[in-house]
Enzyme design. Structure first.
Site, mmCIF file in Angstrom:
data_model
loop_
_atom_site.group_PDB
_atom_site.id
_atom_site.type_symbol
_atom_site.label_atom_id
_atom_site.label_comp_id
_atom_site.label_asym_id
_atom_site.label_seq_id
_atom_site.Cartn_x
_atom_site.Cartn_y
_atom_site.Cartn_z
ATOM 1 C CG ASP A 148 12.741 85.996 -96.791
ATOM 2 O OD1 ASP A 148 12.628 84.806 -96.355
ATOM 3 O OD2 ASP A 148 12.655 85.872 -98.103
ATOM 4 C CG HIS A 149 9.435 82.262 -92.846
ATOM 5 N ND1 HIS A 149 9.127 82.006 -94.223
ATOM 6 C CD2 HIS A 149 9.669 81.024 -92.473
ATOM 7 C CE1 HIS A 149 9.112 80.626 -94.615
ATOM 8 N NE2 HIS A 149 9.628 80.270 -93.548
ATOM 9 C CG HIS A 199 12.084 81.972 -98.718
ATOM 10 N ND1 HIS A 199 11.897 83.188 -98.041
ATOM 11 C CD2 HIS A 199 10.942 81.124 -98.981
ATOM 12 C CE1 HIS A 199 10.405 82.984 -97.440
ATOM 13 N NE2 HIS A 199 9.765 81.911 -98.259
HETATM 14 C C1 BG6 Z 1 6.790 79.547 -97.591
HETATM 15 C C2 BG6 Z 1 6.180 79.042 -98.685
HETATM 16 O O1 BG6 Z 1 7.412 80.846 -97.796
HETATM 17 O O2 BG6 Z 1 8.029 78.928 -97.082
HETATM 18 C C3 BG6 Z 1 5.718 77.457 -98.516
HETATM 19 O O3 BG6 Z 1 5.088 79.634 -99.085
HETATM 20 C C4 BG6 Z 1 6.800 76.853 -98.021
HETATM 21 O O4 BG6 Z 1 5.434 76.976 -99.683
HETATM 22 C C5 BG6 Z 1 7.506 77.719 -96.684
HETATM 23 O O5 BG6 Z 1 6.416 75.726 -97.444
HETATM 24 C C6 BG6 Z 1 8.626 76.867 -96.161
HETATM 25 O O6 BG6 Z 1 9.181 77.330 -94.934
HETATM 26 P P1 BG6 Z 1 9.672 76.566 -93.819
HETATM 27 O O7 BG6 Z 1 10.043 77.398 -92.726
HETATM 28 O O8 BG6 Z 1 8.578 75.549 -93.495
HETATM 29 O O9 BG6 Z 1 10.979 75.954 -94.326
#
Ligand code: BG6
Length: 490
Positions: free
Chosen positions: A178-179, A241
């Site tokens: 989960d980045h 998230h």
């Molecule tokens: C991803 C989603 O997990 O997170 C995307 O699939 C979203 O739709 C993205 O745009 C947002 O990540 P960040 O790091 O750019 O806020």
């Protein structure tokens, strides 16, 4: 050298966008900091028939702005090997095993293996199965699996996928990405909560009125219409998230700062998520979809006109709601969230709104609010009440602000760099455990079901706003309002 830096990494989906944008640069940063040194190699696989030379050039290109010199980039890329691969073809796994063994000898990697699944999720199970049946996973050295999202599309598919992965890997070997959990300010929540007496002691239902989580994006679905139209905001941003972030905000204090104790507390939150009745569910969660709009003179098209989106789509590009956690700490406290595409501006913020105090001043006192800025700006801010300068006694708001530019200046690691580093060190703190995924899907499935049957309206919102009015009305039902309301510039 620590043992974790000896490893053969295999990336499934090596020609993909994620590999190019995130994985190669992150591996390079780990290489530059000495966390990966001479004893590592990367096998890239995908269907395309690339040569090693071409693959190296792709890698070099992806890291060109990070390398100190072209020689350094080339030296790093020389560790990369490519193999064209059809995930259903057993023969290809046999070849992969041969390459893996050969590289293990060349780089003295002590049979340590890291597999990264960065491709369409329907292939995850097949790949895991073959890794075992063809003897690539052979029980020698460490063997770890990193899985990209989405982890299933509902409880059933997630359980099925998990079952397939578990035939080859134990839960301890599976790292579900989960980045957001790799982001600096999200990790900083541990410090904020558990290293500050002033917060730890008031972090409960006696003092906190509500918590607000906003994941706002300025962009629309871009070129991902095909995926997104099937997914929607709830699956794309909330199941993973939002609930992960919520668990860090709501958890009890772990006995120690170890992955085991943290996990125990996080899992507890997921299991304590209140499962509302159908009627409550209809009121507590709302959905929206963007229509065209104008921001700073620039026109945005409506979601239904986006490429690869069904012109009659009922998919939500905005979701908002109130979760509750049935714990002694937070029983009855709403955790509001909202997430959407094409909102006013990009920003991930948490606002912890404290309770209103009784006033002895003959004037209302604004509640204290602790804001955690996760991105794009990073930091904390705490609003308190002071006295306005002057003869009269007038309460005035003051705010304590702390802002860091660690990510902007490149001083802090990229989420993927940090997360791969954790996997090499066998630290699963910042990954989603199966019990967390399972509990989140059980609740999300119920909302999805209600929405797919159109039991509640799909609210329209104008691109460039902070979502439909229904999301503002939702908070009114709890005598609250969104703290963050950025100005709308048409
Ligand atoms: C991803 C989603 O997990 O997170 C995307 O699939 C979203 O739709 C993205 O745009 C947002 O990540 P960040 O790091 O750019 O806020």
């Amino acid at each position: 050298m620590n043992m974790s830096s000896k490893v053969i990494v295999t990336i499934f989906g090596a020609s993909g966008d994620l590999a190019h944008r995130k994985l190669y640069p992150s591996l390079f940063r780990l290489y530059k900091t000495g966390n990966l040194s001479e004893h590592f190699a990367v096998i890239g696989t995908a269907r395309r028939p690339w040569s090693k030379e071409y693959f190296e050039s792709v890698v070099v290109e992806s890291i060109s702005d990070l390398a100190n010199s072209p020689e350094q980039a080339q030296e790093f890329a020389s560790h990369f090997y490519y193999q064209s691969h059809d995930v259903n073809d057993t023969e290809h796994y046999i070849k992969l095993r041969e390459l893996q063994n050969q590289l293990n000898d060349t780089y003295q990697a002590e049979h340590n293996k890291l597999f990264f699944l960065s491709m369409a999720p329907q292939f995850f199970g097949t790949i895991a199965k073959h890794l075992k049946s063809e003897g690539i996973v052979d029980g020698k050295g460490f063997e770890r699996l990193i899985v990209e999202k989405p982890f299933g599309t509902d409880l059933e598919t997630a359980s099925q996928l998990n079952k397939e992965l578990e035939e080859t890997f134990e839960e301890e070997q599976i790292f579900r990405i989960d980045h957001y959990l790799g982001k600096e300010m999200i990790q900083s929540i541990f410090a904020l909560r558990f290293a500050n007496l002033i917060f730890e002691n008031v972090w409960n239902r006696d003092y906190i009125d509500n918590v607000q989580i906003t994941f706002a994006e300025r962009l629309g679905v871009e070129e991902r219409g095909g995926y997104y139209d099937e997914s929607g905001a709830l699956r794309d941003m909330v199941q993973n998230h939002t609930l992960q972030l919520l668990s860090l905000l709501a958890m009890d204090k772990p006995a120690s700062f170890t992955k085991e104790d943290i996990r125990k507390e996080k899992v507890k939150v997921f299991e304590q998520l209140v499962n509302p009745s159908d009627e409550e569910l209809k009121k507590q969660f709302i959905r929206g979809q963007y229509r065209s709009g104008k921001i700073q003179g620039k026109k945005d098209i409506s979601y239904r006109s986006e490429p690869n989106v069904n012109p009659e789509s009922m998919t939500e590009t905005f979701a908002s709601g109130a979760f509750f956690v049935d714990s002694d700490r937070f029983r009855g406290v709403p955790f509001f969230f909202r997430t959407g595409k094409r909102l006013t501006k990009k920003g991930t913020h948490v606002n912890v709104v404290f309770k209103q105090m009784d006033s002895i001043f003959g004037q209302e006192i604004a509640p204290n609010v602790l804001t955690i800025y996760i991105q794009p700006n990073e930091g904390f801010s705490l609003s308190v009440n002071g006295k306005e300068v002057g003869e009269q006694f007038q309460i005035a708001p003051i705010s304590f602000d702390y802002e860091t530019d660690a990510t902007a200046t490149g001083a802090s690691p990229e989420p993927y760099e940090k997360l791969i580093y954790d996997v090499l060190n066998n630290d699963s703190t910042n990954f989603s455990h199966w019990n967390e995924v399972k509990a989140s899907w059980s609740l999300i499935d119920r909302i999805e079901h209600m929405w797919s049957e159109n039991q509640v309206p799909l609210h329209e919102y104008k691109s460039g706003t902070m979502g439909p009015q229904a999301s503002f009305d939702l908070l009114k039902d709890y005598n609250a309002e969104w703290v963050w309301q950025p100005a709308i510039e048409e």
